[in-house]
Design an enzyme around this catalytic site. Sequence first.
Site, PDB file in Angstrom:
ATOM      1  N   HIS A 152       0.617  -1.243   0.023  1.00  0.00           N
ATOM      2  CA  HIS A 152       0.131  -0.032  -0.057  1.00  0.00           C
ATOM      3  C   HIS A 152       0.924   1.258   0.016  1.00  0.00           C
ATOM      4  O   HIS A 152       0.592   1.900  -0.666  1.00  0.00           O
ATOM      5  CB  HIS A 152      -0.787  -0.215   1.351  1.00  0.00           C
ATOM      6  CG  HIS A 152      -1.927   1.210   1.292  1.00  0.00           C
ATOM      7  ND1 HIS A 152      -2.698   1.441   0.012  1.00  0.00           N
ATOM      8  CD2 HIS A 152      -2.405   1.889   2.358  1.00  0.00           C
ATOM      9  CE1 HIS A 152      -3.428   2.607   0.556  1.00  0.00           C
ATOM     10  NE2 HIS A 152      -3.272   2.758   1.839  1.00  0.00           N
ATOM     11  N   TYR A 189      -6.107   7.872  15.730  1.00  0.00           N
ATOM     12  CA  TYR A 189      -6.221   6.820  16.506  1.00  0.00           C
ATOM     13  C   TYR A 189      -4.580   6.497  16.897  1.00  0.00           C
ATOM     14  O   TYR A 189      -4.407   6.222  18.131  1.00  0.00           O
ATOM     15  CB  TYR A 189      -6.570   5.500  15.614  1.00  0.00           C
ATOM     16  CG  TYR A 189      -6.304   4.135  16.336  1.00  0.00           C
ATOM     17  CD1 TYR A 189      -7.449   3.701  17.164  1.00  0.00           C
ATOM     18  CD2 TYR A 189      -5.370   3.690  16.033  1.00  0.00           C
ATOM     19  CE1 TYR A 189      -7.229   2.487  17.748  1.00  0.00           C
ATOM     20  CE2 TYR A 189      -5.294   2.227  16.647  1.00  0.00           C
ATOM     21  CZ  TYR A 189      -6.241   1.736  17.785  1.00  0.00           C
ATOM     22  OH  TYR A 189      -6.006   0.644  18.274  1.00  0.00           O
TER      23      TYR A 189
END
Length: 270
Positions: A152, A189
């Site tokens: 990715h 997060y």
Amino acid sequence: MKGIQAVGTWQKLQLFYHGILGNGDKRTDSWPLVYSPVPIICIFLCYLAVIWLGPKIMARRQPLNLKAVLIVYNFLMVGLSAYMFYEFTASSWLARYSLLCQPVDYSSSSLAMRMARVCWWFYFSKVIELSDTVFFILRKKNSQLTFLHVYHHATMIFNWWAGVKYVAGGQSFLIGLINSLVHVVMYLYYGLAALGPHMSRYLWWKRYLTSLQLLQFITVTAHTAYNLYDDCDFPDSMNVVVLAYSLSLIVLFSNFYYRSYVAKKQGKDA
């Protein structure tokens, strides 16, 4: 005879390379890391070298305590992602972009240039995000260096080099807009997690973060497939690449979701 063929092949490669350089968006050619693919290829090769050598170098060393660095990095990425989300939204809204089929505005108008600039920032953010991998290696979190992670990160820099080089705007804006929003949530997060173990009770929503990432890829796939079907005035070659790429990410993230949440839950229930 072979020598003549070799010369002919070399000339074809030169023409192909000069075609890559010369057929781009003239507005963005002078911007950093855009005109030629060579700099981003060098960054990619360095990235692979770090992945290969990094764990070997760290094997006999203690993991580094990067708490302060990670807190600053992650919250800066939240800020950058929020800025890009705002710019994608404002630029597309003011320019009256179509959500279904939007050609690239190659003019030098203020709105067209504003969209092109945020596309460049989004591309550059993907280069910055290669730091995620370096931090894993320095902290000896080698289990995080999965194929999904490396694939990715490594492919996004090439996808968005091509995006800024050839189609800085148009319907590709939706990818940047959605991904920027997802990254606000994701780096928030990670930033909260970096504050320490006492934050773990507030981070129950990691599973939903993965679901959000999957939703973005499904949305991009549907949007790109529609544009291919509708014969939108946007390069089909770009649409095909985006469609194939987003499908690959759906498969990889679905597998990650299953192994991380479904299979583990089934194992606990057994």
